[in-house]
Write a protein that holds these residues in place. Structure first.
Motif, PDB file in Angstrom:
ATOM      1  N   CYS A   1      34.680  41.929   4.401  1.00 62.88           N
ATOM      2  CA  CYS A   1      33.751  40.885   3.963  1.00 62.88           C
ATOM      3  C   CYS A   1      33.710  40.919   2.437  1.00 62.88           C
ATOM      4  CB  CYS A   1      32.363  41.132   4.540  1.00 62.88           C
ATOM      5  SG  CYS A   1      31.109  40.019   3.884  1.00 62.88           S
TER       6      CYS A   1
ATOM      7  N   HIS B   1      31.520  40.123   0.532  1.00 69.47           N
ATOM      8  CA  HIS B   1      30.201  40.531   0.052  1.00 69.47           C
ATOM      9  C   HIS B   1      29.884  41.972   0.410  1.00 69.47           C
ATOM     10  CE1 HIS B   1      25.785  40.865   0.020  1.00 69.47           C
ATOM     11  NE2 HIS B   1      25.869  40.024  -0.997  1.00 69.47           N
ATOM     12  N   CYS B   2      30.243  42.410   1.633  1.00 69.98           N
ATOM     13  CA  CYS B   2      29.790  43.704   2.145  1.00 69.98           C
ATOM     14  C   CYS B   2      30.877  44.775   2.165  1.00 69.98           C
ATOM     15  CB  CYS B   2      29.245  43.553   3.561  1.00 69.98           C
ATOM     16  SG  CYS B   2      27.989  42.276   3.722  1.00 69.98           S
TER      17      CYS B   2
ATOM     18  N   HIS C   1      29.259  36.722   9.517  1.00 64.03           N
ATOM     19  CA  HIS C   1      28.871  38.130   9.399  1.00 64.03           C
ATOM     20  C   HIS C   1      27.427  38.300   9.875  1.00 64.03           C
ATOM     21  CE1 HIS C   1      29.211  42.125   6.968  1.00 64.03           C
ATOM     22  NE2 HIS C   1      29.084  42.288   8.273  1.00 64.03           N
TER      23      HIS C   1
ATOM     24  N   CYS D   1      25.713  40.156   5.944  1.00 63.74           N
ATOM     25  CA  CYS D   1      25.126  39.310   4.905  1.00 63.74           C
ATOM     26  C   CYS D   1      24.906  37.868   5.350  1.00 63.74           C
ATOM     27  CB  CYS D   1      26.040  39.327   3.685  1.00 63.74           C
ATOM     28  SG  CYS D   1      27.685  38.653   4.046  1.00 63.74           S
TER      29      CYS D   1
END
Ligand code: ZN
Lengths: 987, 85
Positions: B5, B7-8, B56, B60
């Protein structure tokens, strides 16, 4: 007679362990397996075979064992099909043999062997064909009784299992010379390492064979390497841990048998632990499995793999026989001759099919006869008494012996490389399947990669680990392998079994013989995947670990193909059987999934609520009082209280989403099918949401709390799906819209306060300035309020019950206090708590649709919500909702249903049929979706979906419930049973 | 499967919800019926690289475009769906 050697072995002779097998008492030592201890006590017959109930002994010394399967432990911990070759002995161990009746020595079902022509390949398909009714009553019970291998305990498992996750740079599977070297390289280089070993001891073949490494025994070398690994930070050693599955992108599943080696786990410890390991690189160093040779009656107790013979002698100090014959097609197995001699056994003969090995073998045989030829048949009743050997010259020799150590060479243990679908490649020159098409993160070292000598295992372990670390950007630190002695490894595989008398077993556990494979081939099932299913070859709990290669070789011979052309069948996880308990972990019973409790849960419990699962939520179903033993009386009482005074219901489980932003209105317009432009601040509206295919997705209310501040609710069941859908709409479809939203389901406690006296009750807990008059706070009003103690909340004038009603929302942490205040403040009004049963009754009385009608297959038009569909805007589902098929009179429409005889009960799921037509599918006209006993009307009512139902009010039909054998004459009506004008809720 | 991901970071696939083909674009409101039919019902099912949407859910809450080879599960790229053209 004890077969225990006076010294040696990796056992602790100071710790004697008592155990029982079939009720007889035995003794062994710490460090023994059950198989080793039984062999030490002279027990050779340990089980009966699956189909023919033939006597069976111990074939192997590892997890590939097909014969020595026992029921372990007793009572709730009884576990069938455990392999005695890997069961660690503990004091008080109880084991039972399987698949025999009435006793292991005297098994009446062994007569099956006499009828074996009937039990050949495909017999399930052929014999039990007709008549079909016989299957359930005769055949299946018969087969199950005759063929069962052990039996499960039906009591709940008293033990705990847990799950764990670990991450590492390098996972090493197996701790033989290759695995230890790979782990040591990685450990010295500072990498995070996990070393998983299925055995309780590290070392692999170093535990079983007498190998010299450097200037000492291999076992001493193992201990020094393991000591260094254990002392290195970042290294996790996992003994008793089998890696059972390989998954995408470097994920592995492993089972750690934390407390299988004791009678019961100590308090607060799990029996087993299921690991999910995520590794950047993995080295498979799982070694190889020795191949049995095929000859007549090769399943007699006393016929054993040569490597197993060496293991029992070297590791367990057990001599598996007194007079031994070695039968091998490779030089490696000669080490077993030396082991047997050292253990004091007599070498009766060495039988070797390879003429070219004669000169080399003579050195090993010394004064024992060396026969170039093949074993044709094993002789004996319940255990081996001799073998028939056919010499190269055709002469038949009969040798007396009680142990036959056999070896057909080695097959790499490459199962884990094949779990992602790659088929191993047949290397004709080396006569083995080797891993093929490996992903870059999975590598193979040592015997698993076909490197059968210790020296090659050591060097490949180092080389593979160094390459793996370099690919991760970790500089490998040098490791010098110990010097390994020369090993004889010449091998010319013997694939063909000699013809002659006796059953030539290929799959010992499933009783599959060469004759079965021949029959499969003759009947057109000779392809490997066909033959497997036709004969059940390789389909037992051992998954063909000792039989796969011999099966393919036999098929190859019948079909005239090479083994490579026959190909291997697919390997699937798990490598060895995994207990369901380990897969479940803590997720069983009430802990199967998390339970969500409403803010008023504790209060509801004190009120005697009966709870029911609603998704993950636990909600109050109804609140029985003393004397109310059935569910219906409290529900009737609760409905009557709401309709006459006031009731309280926790509705916090509804999905709650807060939206803000300049484009919030535009977003909501596109999300819902109905219009929102005219909704004023401080008002709420019912909304219906479609999927893009035009069917109803969900419904709920939306309140406008400010110009750009909105608050919406979803149904309890669809809360997650709607939120995800909204994120999709916002992020994927319309990222240009300036709106933010978040789920606040957990943040707000929300209670319905419903009934004619609800306004009166709310006034008592709201600050004096709050005006609840009908003018100031009309039906569908929504605004912030202050409670008497200054707590800020929100008040909505919404009604699901059809009565004057409100929903009050307060921060979740105040929910418990507020529900208690409401209950206390309304005591003199007769306030009652009501559950979701009463809620359901009242919504059916009002004709509100819910989950039973919002099935995902119904359109707004079918549900009577067609007029809500806006024609003024684009929204999700707008286009396909207008397709004629979604408003087809031939399709069903929502109707009300009442029984003609008001004393009869209606059944949810009953189908509508005309009064006169026969009860056949062609006459089916729809079905009853929701039923309730209406206390207000004094009889049962229902909602249903009926073909062209809106135009059939007043018509009489039959509601037929074939599952519960009930038929009721019903009258179709408007789907509103109470207060159709809505006067009460606006009052 | 592991999905990175943006973001994560790398996470197990069980944190994600699969949504299928990322290619279809929602037609304009005045597009013909056939365009909506294709948008709702027609999907490719390739053996090979495939751009698909994943959510996700246990992370997030980003919608992601994941390019995955359906034969090998090899993931070639993961990007935010927002702004994906
Ligand atoms: Zn994320």
């Amino acid at each position: 007679m004890s077969a225990r050697l006076p010294s040696g072995g990796l056992i602790d002779r100071t710790r004697t362990l008592r155990f029982s097998f079939d009720g007889r008492r035995h003794e062994g030592f710490a460090g023994d397996t059950l198989a080793a201890a039984l062999l030490a006590d002279g027990v050779r017959l340990v089980g009966r075979s699956f189909k023919y109930h033939r006597p069976r002994g111990v074939l192997t010394a590892g997890p590939e064992e097909p014969n020595a399967l026992v029921e372990l432990r007793s009572g709730a911990r009884r576990e069938p099909n455990t392999r005695a070759t890997v069961v660690e002995l503990y004091d008080g161990l109880e084991a039972q043999s399987q698949n025999r009746w009435p006793s292991l020595r005297f098994d009446l079902l062994a007569l099956n062997g006499l009828f074996s022509p009937l039990l050949g390949a495909g017999f399930y398909y052929k014999t039990f064909m007709w008549p079909s009714a016989f299957w359930e009553k005769v055949y299946e019970p018969l087969i199950r009784r005759a063929a069962g291998l052990g039996s499960l305990s039906t009591a709940p498992d008293p033990d705990h299992y847990e799950k764990a996750t670990a991450f590492c740079d390098l996972l090493v599977v197996g701790s033989g010379p290759a695995g230890l070297m790979a782990a040591l390289v990685a450990a010295r280089s500072g990498a995070r390492v996990i070393l998983a070993e299925q055995d309780c001891l590290f070392g692999g073949r170093c535990l079983s064979e007498r190998i010299v490494l450097g200037d000492g025994s291999a076992h001493r070398w193992v201990q020094s390497v393991v000591a260094e690994l254990a002392a290195t930070p970042g290294v996790r050693l996992l003994p008793r841990t089998t890696v059972v599955g390989t998954y995408d992108h470097g994920a592995y599943t492993a089972v750690e048998r934390v407390n299988d080696h004791v009678a019961a786990p100590p308090p607060f410890e799990p029996r087993q632990r299921l690991w999910r390991i995520v590794a950047k690189r993995a080295v498979l160093a799982a070694g190889a499995l020795e191949r049995p040779l095929v000859f007549g009656d090769n399943d007699l107790p006393g016929v054993m793999l040569a490597s197993a013979v060496s293991t029992y002698i070297n590791r367990y100090a057990v001599r598996p026989g007194e007079r031994a014959v070695l039968y091998a097609d490779n030089d490696h197995a000669w080490a077993t001759v030396a082991d047997l001699r050292a253990a004091g056994a007599e070498i009766v003969a060495i039988v070797d099919p390879r003429p070219d090995a004669r000169a080399r073998a003579a050195v090993v045989a010394r004064d024992a006869p060396l026969l170039t030829g093949v074993v044709r048949r094993a002789l004996g009743g319940r255990s081996l008494q001799g073998v028939e050997v056919v010499g190269a010259d055709g002469h038949v020799h009969r040798l007396d012996c009680d142990l036959l150590a056999m070896s057909g060479g080695w097959a790499p243990t490459l199962h884990l490389t094949s779990h992602l679908g790659a088929k191993p490649r047949w290397d004709a020159e080396r006569s083995m399947f080797l891993p093929e098409q490996l992903p870059p993160w999975l590598l193979v070292a040592g015997a698993a990669g076909g490197e059968l000598t210790t020296a090659a295992a050591l060097s490949t372990g180092i080389r593979i680990a160094e390459g793996s670390l370099q690919s991760l950007g970790i500089a490998p630190r040098g490791v010098t392998p110990p010097v390994a002695g020369e090993e004889a490894d010449a091998w010319t595989p013997l694939w063909r079994a000699p013809s002659g008398r006796g059953k030539r077993f290929i799959d010992f556990q499933n009783d599959v013989t060469t004759a079965d494979l021949e029959l499969a081939h003759r009947e057109g099932f000779g392809a490997s995947e066909h033959a497997k299913r036709y004969t059940t070859l390789g389909m037992a709990t051992d998954q063909g670990k000792t039989s796969a290669l011999n099966g393919l070789a036999t098929l190859a011979a019948f079909t005239g193909k090479s083994i490579g052309e026959v190909g291997t069948t697919t390997y699937r996880p798990p490598y060895t059987p995994v207990a369901i308990g380990a897969l479940a972990g803590h997720h069983r019973g009430p802990d199967f999934r998390p339970t969500r409790l409403t803010p008023s849960h504790e209060w509801a419990r004190e009120q005697g609520a009966v709870f029911i699962e609603s998704g993950a939520w636990l909600r109050a179903q109804y609140f029985p009082r003393a004397g109310e033993t059935d569910w219906l009386p409290p529900v009737i009482r609760e409905v009557q209280a709401v309709r006459s005074t006031v009731g309280l219901c926790d509705v916090s489980t509804l999905g709650k989403i807060e939206l803000k932003g300049p484009d919030a209105l535009r977003f909501i317009e596109r999300l819902y099918a109905n219009g929102w432009q005219t909704l004023a601040v401080g008002r709420a509206r019912y909304g219906v949401m479609l999927r893009e295919d035009g069917r109803v997705m969900d419904d709920g209310t939306v309140a406008r709390l400010g110009e750009q501040h909105w608050f919406m609710t979803t149904t309890t069941a669809n809360a997650v799906a709607v939120y995800q859908h909204m994120q999709h709409c916002h992020q994927v479809l319309w990222p240009e819209l300036d709106v933010q939203f978040t789920s606040v389901t957990e943040q707000w406690a929300q209670f319905a306060v419903a009934g004619p006296r609800s306004r009166e009750l709310l006034r008592r807990i709201l600050a004096s300035g709050e005006d609840l008059s009908n003018d100031a706070f009309p039906y569908m009003a929504a605004q912030a309020v202050t409670l008497t103690d200054g707590l800020r909340g929100r008040l909505f004038r919404l009604s699901f019950s059809g009565e004057l009603a409100y929903e009050i929302a307060v921060p979740a942490r105040h929910g418990d206090a507020v529900i208690r205040r409401l209950a206390a403040a309304g005591e003199d009004l007769g306030v009652v708590p009501y559950g979701i049963e009463a809620l359901g009754v009242m919504r059916i009385e009002k004709g509100h649709v819910a989950g039973n009608e919002l099935t995902g297959r119904t359109s707004a038009q079918q549900l009577g919500l067609g007029r809500m569909l806006s024609t003024q805007k684009d929204y999700i589902g707008a286009r396909l909702a207008r397709l004629p098929a979604l408003d087809d009179p031939a399709d069903t429409q929502l109707v009300g249903v009442r029984p003609v005889d008001v004393k009869t009960r209606l059944m949810s799921g009953a189908h509508f049929l005309p009064l006169a037509a026969p009860t056949t599918f062609e006459h089916e006209q729809g079905y009853v979706t929701s039923v309730a006993y209406s206390p207000s009307l004094g009889h049962w009512i229902a909602l249903g979906l009926l073909k062209n139902g809106r135009h059939r009010h007043g018509e009489r039909l039959r509601a037929v419930d074939l599952l519960r054998s009930q038929e009721t004459e019903v009258e179709i009506c408007e789907p509103v049973f109470i207060d159709p004008q809505g006067a009460r809720l606006r009052g | 499967m592991r999905i990175h991901c943006p973001h994560c970071g790398p996470r197990g696939h069980d944190e994600f919800v699969h949504h299928g083909d990322a290619a279809p674009r929602r037609p304009q409101a005045d597009a013909p019926d056939a365009a909506f039919h294709d948008y709702v019902y027609l999907r490719d099912n390739p053996a090979g690289p495939y751009r698909e949407l994943w959510f996700h859910a246990a992370g997030c809450h980003s919608w992601l475009v994941v390019e995955r080879d359906t034969r090998t599960h090899e993931i070639r790229s993961v990007t935010f769906a927002r702004g994906d053209a």
